[in-house]
Design an enzyme around this catalytic site. Structure first.
Site: not given
Lengths: 150, 119
Positions: A63-66, B31
């Site tokens: 789940i790449p996220h930013c 995170e």
């Protein structure tokens, strides 16, 4: 809030061409249809986020996220790479299914974390990797989200 | 897009990430729990990257950046519908057409933040 409300079929690609992690991130970003500079900035941000720890959460899912100023609303995309790619995932297994999430830093509706959480929750369902592998059309991805009630 | 503005955007994105990790418990929890990020290490890494990028700013931009950063949480803000999203004051209309491509580094006449035009 339903996950399927955030996805559109043009942001779903079931045959990613990428051969490595960087290419996969670029290909996912390209699904958002941003200008070239914005795509470049977003790619760098996603890379920097990956440098803090892989977003590969195991079972072939990442789940790449930013957060980034280059988008003015929450954007999501989904890509599948048959055979998988090396992603330095938590379980050290290749990643086949990638969910991209990008939101502006200030997001009035505050949907970023709930969407991230819902995708993580969806990904943990026992049959999801198998079901994602069986998809033949983007519309079936939407149907799967609906079936799972997310 | 002006290369210095591009750099400023990257820095603001990193600052946003750092701020979220530092101040928002729910983001820190996601995170840490879902992605197994070591929060303190991540914050140090973000600081290192920010310093590195700050050194690449032109002196005049760097000086403005430092001044704005000291007093405001966001040094770079979007302009949406002709309004600065830092202070919510309208920017001069004459800027709109020429600024649309973000080819110049501009600051808000009211709050001093760097402006980034969003479609």
């Amino acid at each position: 809030m339903q996950l399927r409300d955030f996805f559109s079929q043009d942001c779903i690609k079931l045959d990613l061409e990428a051969e490595d992690k960087d290419e996969a991130l670029k290909e996912l970003v390209s699904l958002l249809d941003l200008d070239e500079k914005s795509e470049g900035i977003l790619f760098k941000m996603l890379k920097r986020r990956e440098n803090l720890g892989s977003t590969g959460i195991g079972r072939g899912i990442a789940i790449p996220h930013c957060r980034s100023l280059v988008v003015n609303r929450l954007r999501v995309a989904f890509g599948r790479k048959d055979g998988g790619i090396e992603f330095k995932a938590i379980d050290e297994q290749p990643v086949e299914n990638l969910f991209l999430i990008v939101a502006p830093p200030l997001e009035v509706s505050n949907q970023y974390l709930p969407v991230l959480g819902k995708i993580a929750q969806f990904s943990k369902e026992p049959d999801v990797p198998e079901r994602l592998a069986e998809l033949e059309e983007p519309s079936e991805f939407m149907d799967l989200l609906e079936e799972k009630g997310v | 897009m002006h290369p210095q503005l591009e750099l400023l955007l990257e820095m603001q994105d990193l600052r946003s990430q750092k701020q979220a990790l530092k101040e928002q418990a729910d983001e820190r929890e996601v995170e840490s729990d879902v992605f197994e990020v070591e929060i303190e290490e991540a914050l140090e890494e973000l600081d290192r990257k920010l310093e590195e990028l700050e050194d690449r700013l032109d002196p005049s931009v760097q000086s403005t950046y430092r001044r704005v950063s000291r007093s405001m949480d966001r040094a770079v803000v979007p302009v949406l519908n002709g309004v600065c999203y830092g202070c919510f004051i309208a920017v001069p209309r004459s800027w709109a057409s020429e600024a649309a491509e973000n080819e110049e580094v501009r600051t808000c006449e009211n709050c001093g933040r760097f402006l980034y035009y969003v479609d």
